[in-house]
Design an enzyme around this catalytic site. Structure first.
Site, short mmCIF file in Angstrom:
data_model
loop_
_atom_site.label_atom_id
_atom_site.label_comp_id
_atom_site.label_asym_id
_atom_site.label_seq_id
_atom_site.Cartn_x
_atom_site.Cartn_y
_atom_site.Cartn_z
N SER A 183 0.78 -1.20 0.08
CA SER A 183 0.05 -0.04 0.04
C SER A 183 0.66 1.19 0.01
O SER A 183 0.41 2.50 -0.38
CB SER A 183 -0.94 0.01 1.26
OG SER A 183 -2.12 -0.87 1.19
N HIS A 235 1.69 4.32 4.37
CA HIS A 235 0.80 5.14 3.43
C HIS A 235 1.34 6.63 3.33
O HIS A 235 1.26 7.23 2.12
CB HIS A 235 -0.61 5.29 4.09
CG HIS A 235 -1.30 3.80 4.12
ND1 HIS A 235 -2.47 3.57 4.72
CD2 HIS A 235 -0.82 2.53 3.79
CE1 HIS A 235 -2.63 2.31 4.74
NE2 HIS A 235 -1.92 1.67 4.19
#
Length: 374
Positions: A183, A235
């Site tokens: 991610s 992230h």
């Protein structure tokens, strides 16, 4: 963890780079948008998806749950590919120990044992079926669009460097958990989409609507990162890496320069000496400096074992905000003297005393804590 003094220490758990939902809206450029790579074969995204799925199967094969546990999920059907119990891994996947063995991101391994390569390898591993499916779905929707527009080389660079940037930031703040997932790289693609919209805004028919939609998608995905067991540092690090890198490698030439290179016979095209506009050059230079400074400082701090939490008392809220529905605290309280560990489960208040072969074996501490709390 000090040998001579007792202190509270959280248990080791799997920290996933949480899923990135695909955009609901596709920013539509005007009809005269320049697409220099539209005819290139799009093979990068399918290749990345295949590698991630293959490595997940390898991790399950190596894990071989039935060989060390009688609480596996579907052992008769899946054999050695059986999942760990829900208490061990709620995402239907291998144990944290297996992920560490294959290259997961763990502070002790990276800093104390000088295994810096984990910064790269962790982005190719996933904690479970739900984790890998969610991330690969996001990659297909986001990465395919970018690869079609800019080609596999640029998007490959954007993907890899964003994943590394996310891992570096995660290593500076996450000290007691195992972190895996793609991610950070996928958030880098979102960051690259945003910077591409900003630097090439003149070719879009509704640039403000496209930017607003993309920012909303990014904020929603970052908000998901405040849930427990999701590594929001990866992230955020991946997003900003991709955002700055997008100004460097996703820049498009101005139309005057394109037209004068491809003007048909008998036509006179507006002329220009520069391939890019002035503001594009400015953004490119600023972004290059930001990337260079960020990576150099991050790697230096990481090599020195600097704990980012000591300099940012509120940063832990970026990755988990406690609510009545969940708790961000550790599952077990540890009191350690040498190789002896006195452990108390914070949920059921059960206590136990254990002797460890390695006083810093966080994987074994996790197993003991899970058994104590079960």
């Amino acid at each position: 963890m000090a040998r001579s003094s007792a202190r509270e220490s959280p248990m080791l758990e799997i920290k996933v780079h949480g899923n990135s939902s695909p955009p609901d809206a596709n920013p539509s450029p005007s009809s005269h948008e320049f697409k220099p790579f539209k005819d290139w074969a799009s093979w990068l995204v399918p290749a990345i998806v295949s590698i991630n799925v293959l490595l997940f199967l390898v991790s399950m094969f190596v894990n071989n749950c039935p060989a060390h546990s009688n609480k596996c999920i579907a052992p008769r059907i899946l054999k050695r590919f059986a999942f760990e119990s829900i208490k061990i891994n709620p995402l239907l996947g291998p144990s944290a120990a297996t992920l560490v063995k294959l290259g997961a991101l763990e502070y002790k391994k990276v800093v104390k044992e000088r295994q810096e390569w984990r910064i790269f390898t962790c982005m190719w591993l996933h904690a479970g079926v739900f984790h890998v499916l969610a991330n690969m779905l996001g990659l297909v929707f986001i990465g395919s669009r970018l690869e079609h527009e800019f080609g596999f080389l640029r998007i490959g660079v954007l993907y890899v460097f964003s994943g590394i940037g996310g891992s570096i930031l995660s290593s500076l703040f996450v000290r007691t958990t195992v972190s895996v997932g793609a991610s950070g790289a996928i958030f880098g693609l979102l960051g690259g989409m945003l910077s591409e919209l900003l630097t090439n805004w003149t070719i879009y028919s509704n640039v403000y609507g496209a930017i607003s939609t993309l920012i909303l998608i990014i904020l929603i995905n970052i908000a998901v990162g405040i849930l427990p067991h999701v590594d929001n540092y990866a992230h955020i690090g991946g997003f900003f890496t991709g955002f700055f890198l997008g100004f460097v490698i996703l820049i498009r030439p101005q139309f005057k320069w394109i037209n004068q290179k491809h003007v048909p016979p008998g036509y006179i095209a507006p002329t220009t000496r520069t391939k890019y506009k002035s503001y594009q050059y400015i953004l490119l230079i600023i972004s290059l400096i930001a990337l260079l400074v960020g990576f150099v400082i991050g790697l230096i701090l990481l090599s020195r074992g600097v704990d980012g939490n000591e300099y940012c008392s509120w940063c832990h809220y970026l990755t988990c905000i406690p609510t009545p529905l969940w708790n961000c605290d550790s599952h077990c309280r540890l009191e350690q003297l040498g190789k002896q560990v006195n452990m108390t489960c914070l949920h059921n208040r059960r206590t136990g005393s254990f002797m460890l072969e390695d006083a810093h074996d966080t994987i074994e501490m996790q197993k003991l804590c899970l058994e104590l709390c079960s």
